[in-house]
Design an enzyme around this catalytic site. Structure first.
Site, mmCIF file in Angstrom:
data_model
loop_
_atom_site.group_PDB
_atom_site.id
_atom_site.type_symbol
_atom_site.label_atom_id
_atom_site.label_comp_id
_atom_site.label_asym_id
_atom_site.label_seq_id
_atom_site.Cartn_x
_atom_site.Cartn_y
_atom_site.Cartn_z
ATOM 1 N N GLY A 1 1.780 15.871 -24.822
ATOM 2 C CA GLY A 1 2.475 16.078 -25.721
ATOM 3 C C GLY A 1 2.950 17.555 -26.728
ATOM 4 O O GLY A 1 1.079 17.706 -26.620
ATOM 5 N N CYS B 1 -4.128 13.506 -23.112
ATOM 6 C CA CYS B 1 -4.145 14.449 -24.051
ATOM 7 C C CYS B 1 -3.957 14.443 -25.655
ATOM 8 O O CYS B 1 -4.411 13.905 -26.340
ATOM 9 C CB CYS B 1 -2.717 15.429 -23.223
ATOM 10 S SG CYS B 1 -3.342 17.361 -23.788
ATOM 11 N N TYR B 2 -2.327 15.160 -25.525
ATOM 12 C CA TYR B 2 -2.136 13.879 -26.939
ATOM 13 C C TYR B 2 -2.163 12.482 -27.713
ATOM 14 O O TYR B 2 -1.970 12.637 -28.636
ATOM 15 C CB TYR B 2 -1.014 14.859 -27.238
ATOM 16 C CG TYR B 2 0.360 14.993 -28.648
ATOM 17 C CD1 TYR B 2 0.055 15.643 -29.762
ATOM 18 C CD2 TYR B 2 0.524 13.394 -28.791
ATOM 19 C CE1 TYR B 2 1.271 14.730 -30.715
ATOM 20 C CE2 TYR B 2 1.088 13.058 -29.683
ATOM 21 C CZ TYR B 2 1.585 14.353 -30.981
ATOM 22 O OH TYR B 2 1.667 14.015 -32.615
ATOM 23 N N HIS C 1 -5.304 15.705 -17.429
ATOM 24 C CA HIS C 1 -4.439 15.094 -17.498
ATOM 25 C C HIS C 1 -3.837 14.124 -16.102
ATOM 26 O O HIS C 1 -4.357 15.166 -14.670
ATOM 27 C CB HIS C 1 -3.184 15.969 -17.433
ATOM 28 C CG HIS C 1 -2.410 16.049 -18.370
ATOM 29 N ND1 HIS C 1 -0.881 15.345 -19.293
ATOM 30 C CD2 HIS C 1 -2.601 17.280 -19.749
ATOM 31 C CE1 HIS C 1 -0.832 15.817 -20.328
ATOM 32 N NE2 HIS C 1 -1.741 17.007 -20.534
ATOM 33 N N GLU D 1 -2.168 12.460 -14.159
ATOM 34 C CA GLU D 1 -0.989 12.424 -13.271
ATOM 35 C C GLU D 1 -0.937 13.378 -12.472
ATOM 36 O O GLU D 1 0.263 13.549 -11.706
ATOM 37 C CB GLU D 1 -0.226 11.691 -14.695
ATOM 38 C CG GLU D 1 0.031 13.125 -15.600
ATOM 39 C CD GLU D 1 -0.408 13.397 -16.426
ATOM 40 O OE1 GLU D 1 -1.618 12.571 -16.674
ATOM 41 O OE2 GLU D 1 -0.112 13.914 -17.719
ATOM 42 N N ASP E 1 22.424 8.020 -2.321
ATOM 43 C CA ASP E 1 21.968 7.042 -3.611
ATOM 44 C C ASP E 1 23.211 5.768 -3.078
ATOM 45 O O ASP E 1 23.631 4.890 -3.401
ATOM 46 C CB ASP E 1 22.680 7.618 -5.009
ATOM 47 C CG ASP E 1 20.771 8.464 -4.967
ATOM 48 O OD1 ASP E 1 20.187 8.473 -4.378
ATOM 49 O OD2 ASP E 1 21.786 9.372 -5.823
ATOM 50 N N LYS F 1 13.921 9.221 -6.495
ATOM 51 C CA LYS F 1 14.588 9.141 -4.984
ATOM 52 C C LYS F 1 14.337 8.886 -4.208
ATOM 53 O O LYS F 1 14.136 7.827 -3.142
ATOM 54 C CB LYS F 1 14.757 10.823 -5.252
ATOM 55 C CG LYS F 1 15.246 10.979 -3.978
ATOM 56 C CD LYS F 1 16.615 11.240 -4.015
ATOM 57 C CE LYS F 1 17.984 11.771 -3.492
ATOM 58 N NZ LYS F 1 19.432 11.561 -3.526
#
Ligand code: XMP
Length: 523
Positions: free
Chosen positions: A59, A86-87, A180, A182, A237, A379
């Site tokens: 964050g 992180c944060y 991070h 990710e 979709d 998606k």
């Protein structure tokens, strides 16, 4: 919160730009997770959700600021594994008795860094340090840093700017990293998530097959013996939602396909054939092209075009839906990114760049309840579900197509003549892309017909025809995009084909604008 019966992982969002990527990495490991903003995560929320593990996202705030975002104490008391990023690491350390200091030049780190392992055996870093030198590349983005770890924690890895790059309290199964894992710039980051979910005991059984079965059961339970209507656009979709709902409740579903006369070549026919012939789904094909094109006549302002189309779409949909007796539900292909309530630190409403149109407002107006079976999916997961349901690959892999259709690819006034030319040019362009095997590498490709005629020479004659622009972009989610780097040979060959095969166009340009500063569509 969803009705999913699998083990869930809770991601508490503290406002990082990349929180959604954490969810992506976990979904790739067949783990079901939900992102919720920290303000929403109360003791009662935690009790109801009963997550098997929790992740604190990064964050932009500083934990040293009074009133900065926090998880509730109950998160630590649940007895489940927690991973702070992180944060999230700094919050965890401070909450549990460690210290965080403000960033200084010496310790702030932005960008690539290398973490060295502390040679301590731990399930969390098991197999993670792949480098021969015992280091691993990571992506750092922090100003503040942990200066003293909380009691009970030990250090599993350090980097030059983050002496506590990886910390762990193994008895409580609390883990915290300064970087991070990710993002793609932490190349082995997925392994950390894999280790974390293994030690948390996840079965990794969040598969599309399981999702399909559960979704069908939920739709049946929600709808009972009532009727459902679904607006079809021909896009992935709404098509996947319709086929899934049809599998659940059969003829209780009726689809309404509003043809506004702004579709691509043969599109209406393709959609209608697929639904009527392949699936035998009751389908109303509402050909309303005269209505739409009539109201758009002489209109050139992009926002006015969008507003007219949005309004007419709702009117027409409602008109046809009213003919379906006993309809109590409206099905929509809403996806997970549309429902995540992300944390905004910017305050104030954001500027409207374009008014996107959907059937918003209809449920209240018509007294309908919503069925949204794709609400939990991203998606590409919708595409995977579509494959699971046996939808033809040609539908599943389709590039996105905007609701207002060709209207926003026809800057200036829309005429039937221009639409006709545009359809043909677009078909040639897409054919070229497919022939060269590039379709799947491109997020979206289309032709825009420009409101300008130019002089040319063909054979011995002078031409005075329209110019067009080719657009092709790569993107992950449509929010940002890069133009696709076609070769000159491809562009030359395509321009020649369009000019030769499409009467009315004598000049072809290629749009090399990325987003931002451009948008993907021209209007
Ligand atoms: P822009 O042009 O805003 O487009 O960069 C981003 C993505 O959204 C699609 N798009 C729309 N989709 N209704 C839709 O359903 C709309 O009004 C609309 N406007 C743009 C666009 O095709 C791209 O994929």
């Amino acid at each position: 919160m969803s009705q999913i019966s699998h083990d869930r992982l809770l991601i508490i969002d503290f406002g990082s730009q990349v929180t959604q990527l954490i969810a992506r990495r976990l979904r790739e490991l067949n783990v079901y997770c939900e992102i919720h903003p920290y303000q929403k995560v109360t003791d009662a929320f935690l009790q109801e959700m009963a997550p098997r593990a929790i992740i604190f996202s990064g964050g932009p705030d500083s934990v040293m600021r009074e009133g900065s975002p926090r998880p509730p104490q109950a998160a630590y008391d649940l007895g489940v594994p927690i991973l702070g990023i992180c944060y999230g690491q700094q919050v965890m350390m401070q909450d549990l008795g460690g210290k965080v200091e403000a960033g200084e030049h010496a310790t702030a780190e932005f960008g690539r860094a290398y973490v060295t392992g502390a040679q301590i055996e731990s399930d969390f870093v098991n197999g993670w340090f792949t480098d021969d030198t015992g280091r691993e590349q990571v992506w750092m983005s922090h100003g503040d840093h942990v200066s003293e770890i909380a009691p009970g924690f030990e250090v599993l890895g350090t980097s030059p700017g983050a002496p506590f790059a990886i910390t762990a309290d193994r008895s409580r199964r609390f883990y915290a990293v300064q970087f991070h894992p990710e993002v793609h710039h932490t190349p082995n980051g997925a392994r950390l998530y894999e280790n974390f979910i293994k030690l948390a005991g996840f079965a990794g059984d969040w598969t599309m097959g399981a999702y399909r079965e559960e979704a069908i059961a939920k739709i049946r339970a929600q709808v009972g013996d009532k009727q459902v209507i679904c607006g079809l656009s021909g896009g992935v979709d709404s098509s996947v939602a319709a086929v899934l709902i049809h599998e659940a409740i059969g003829d209780q579903l009726t689809c309404v396909f509003v043809d506004h006369g702004l579709l691509r070549l043969n599109e209406a026919q393709d959609v209608v054939t697929m639904f009527r012939d392949n699936y035998n789904i009751p389908l109303i094909h509402a050909d309303e092209s005269d209505l739409f094109l009539g109201e758009l006549d002489g209109v050139s302002d992009p926002e006015t075009k969008r507003k007219i189309i949005g309004r007419l779409f709702i009117d027409v949909f409602q008109k046809h839906a009213n003919e379906i007796e006993g309809a109590e539900f409206l099905a929509q292909g809403t996806l997970y990114p549309d429902v995540i309530e992300s944390v905004s630190f910017s305050g104030g409403p954001s500027v409207t760049i374009k008014s996107h149109h959907n059937v918003g407002g209809l449920p209240e107006k018509m007294g309908l309840k919503l069925v949204e079976p794709l609400r939990e999916l991203f998606k590409d997961e919708v595409r995977a579900l579509g494959r699971e349901l046996g939808l033809p690959e040609s539908f599943i892999g389709r590039h996105p197509f905007p609701g207002p259709g060709l209207a926003i690819r026809c800057p200036g006034e829309i005429t039937r003549e221009k639409l006709e030319i545009l359809r043909k040019a677009d078909a040639v362009y897409i054919d070229q892309i497919r022939k060269h095997g590039l379709y799947d590498a491109i997020w979206q490709a289309f032709v825009a017909i420009l409101p300008v005629r130019t002089v040319g020479v063909m054979g011995d004659g002078r031409t005075y025809d329209f110019a067009c622009a080719l657009r092709a972009v790569t993107s992950v989610d449509g929010m940002t995009a890069d133009y696709y780097p076609f070769t000159h040979e491809f562009l030359g060959e395509t321009a020649t084909r369009i000019i030769n095969e499409v009467k009315g166009i004598n000049r072809v340009t290629y749009d090399i604008t990325s987003k931002p500063p451009g948008t993907i569509e021209w209007e």
